[in-house]
Design an enzyme around this catalytic site. Structure first.
Site, short mmCIF file in Angstrom:
data_model
loop_
_atom_site.label_atom_id
_atom_site.label_comp_id
_atom_site.label_asym_id
_atom_site.label_seq_id
_atom_site.Cartn_x
_atom_site.Cartn_y
_atom_site.Cartn_z
N LYS A 11 0.85 11.71 13.33
CA LYS A 11 0.21 10.64 12.59
C LYS A 11 -0.02 9.42 13.49
O LYS A 11 -1.04 8.74 13.39
CB LYS A 11 1.08 10.25 11.39
CG LYS A 11 0.48 9.13 10.53
CD LYS A 11 -0.86 9.55 9.93
CE LYS A 11 -1.31 8.64 8.80
NZ LYS A 11 -1.46 7.23 9.18
N ALA B 186 -3.88 -1.94 0.19
CA ALA B 186 -4.65 -0.73 -0.07
C ALA B 186 -3.74 0.47 -0.37
O ALA B 186 -3.86 1.11 -1.42
CB ALA B 186 -5.55 -0.44 1.13
N VAL B 187 -2.83 0.77 0.54
CA VAL B 187 -1.96 1.94 0.36
C VAL B 187 -1.04 1.76 -0.83
O VAL B 187 -0.86 2.66 -1.65
CB VAL B 187 -1.17 2.22 1.65
CG1 VAL B 187 -0.06 3.23 1.39
CG2 VAL B 187 -2.09 2.73 2.74
N GLU C 122 -1.90 -4.89 13.29
CA GLU C 122 -0.63 -4.16 13.37
C GLU C 122 -0.41 -3.55 14.75
O GLU C 122 0.32 -2.57 14.88
CB GLU C 122 -0.63 -3.06 12.29
CG GLU C 122 0.74 -2.58 11.89
CD GLU C 122 0.70 -1.57 10.77
OE1 GLU C 122 1.73 -1.36 10.12
OE2 GLU C 122 -0.37 -0.97 10.52
N LYS D 159 2.52 -3.84 5.92
CA LYS D 159 2.33 -3.55 7.34
C LYS D 159 3.67 -3.69 8.06
O LYS D 159 4.59 -4.38 7.58
CB LYS D 159 1.31 -4.52 7.95
CG LYS D 159 -0.07 -4.38 7.33
CD LYS D 159 -0.65 -3.00 7.58
CE LYS D 159 -1.92 -2.74 6.78
NZ LYS D 159 -2.98 -3.70 7.07
#
Length: 300
Positions: free
Chosen positions: A184, A17-18, A266, A81
């Site tokens: 984050k 996705a990223v 993760e 990941k």
């Protein structure tokens, strides 16, 4: 291109996705994007927004199947990941054989320590705030937030940061990146486990009992982050929870997507990090420890 930035060859390792979202932004800015991986790709599709306001764009990419097929790149984007990093060590070695920069678009708080030994390049951590959902092979949907990436404000990171700033991405520079990384981390150790374990999207965090659990998790992580040198306090925990609760309806998390797809979670790089460091500093991390036990039980 959005800015006067010379076109470069940019390799993306980890076209999930990223990685796909970042590849789209770099391709839109005129760069030659190389997609590294097992599955053939000659184009990617990025949909910004949802409903009637959604805009879908398609961008060409060059696909390479093995590290032997790729040369050195000016910029390498690592978007796997955390637990998949060792599996792409050969890619990273080939791409950085002549130096360059590696943008580590991964979760966690130890990007340089984790990736540095695998490359002969400058490692530039990048905290990804854009909410990205994978909708198919080479296809993603993005829900933009008030920022897209947070990067270190250092001279050594400048070439990579300038290239990212030449895209449509909203890039924020941080002079205190340790604190930025832990902020984050707060979003990751609260939203990721809770959505993955409940099987629900971020709206679940607005329900009072769940919000109370998230706040306990956040306050423990704040205490651990402070012990690690980050400038955090209880206000940061409240602000992070409020930010998560205000995300666009339907926003998902990477860990929820992984659980839905039957992929490993993760948790070792996120919740387990808080538990491990909490134990090192003698900090009570009971809520995170409970989440870790449940995540370990459900991860393939």
């Amino acid at each position: 291109m959005d800015r006067d930035t010379r076109a470069e060859t940019v390799a993306v390792v980890g076209m999930g996705a990223v990685g796909t979202a970042l590849a789209g932004a770099l391709a839109a800015a005129g760069h030659d994007v190389v997609a590294c991986g097992r599955r053939p790709l000659d184009r990617i599709e990025v949909t910004d927004g949802t409903g009637a306001d959604a805009v879908t764009s398609t961008y060409p990419v060059r696909w390479v199947a093995t590290p032997d097929d790729v040369g050195a790149a000016a910029l390498t984007v690592l978007a796997t990941k955390i637990h998949d990093t060792p599996a792409v060590a050969d890619w990273l070695a080939a791409l950085t054989a002549h130096g360059g920069h590696v943008v580590a678009a991964q979760n966690g708080v130890d990007h340089v320590e984790r990736i540095g030994p695998l490359v002969t390049a400058e490692v530039v951590p990048a905290l990804v705030y854009t909410n990205v959902e994978r909708t198919g092979l080479g296809a993603v949907r993005t829900r933009r937030t008030d920022r897209d990436l947070v990067v270190p404000d250092t001279a050594s990171a400048e070439p990579a940061v300038a290239l990212l700033e030449g895209t449509r991405l909203a890039v924020e520079r941080s002079a205190d990146f340790r604190t930025a990384a832990w902020r984050k981390m707060l979003t990751n150790v609260s939203a990721n486990p809770i959505t993955a374990l409940t099987g629900r999207r971020v709206e679940v965090l607005t329900e009072q009992p769940v919000a109370e659990l998230a706040m306990r998790v956040l306050r423990e992580a704040v205490a651990v982050g402070r012990a690690e040198g980050a400038h955090l306090d209880d206000a940061d925990a409240r602000e992070v929870l409020a930010w998560l609760q205000a995300l666009a309806p339907g926003s998902t998390t990477s860990m929820l997507q992984d659980r839905e797809a039957g992929r490993p979670l993760e948790h070792d790089g996120l919740t387990a990090t808080v538990v491990r460091l909490g134990d090192r500093h003698g900090i009570d991390v009971a809520a995170n420890r409970s989440l870790l036990a449940l995540l370990s039980a459900v991860s393939p």
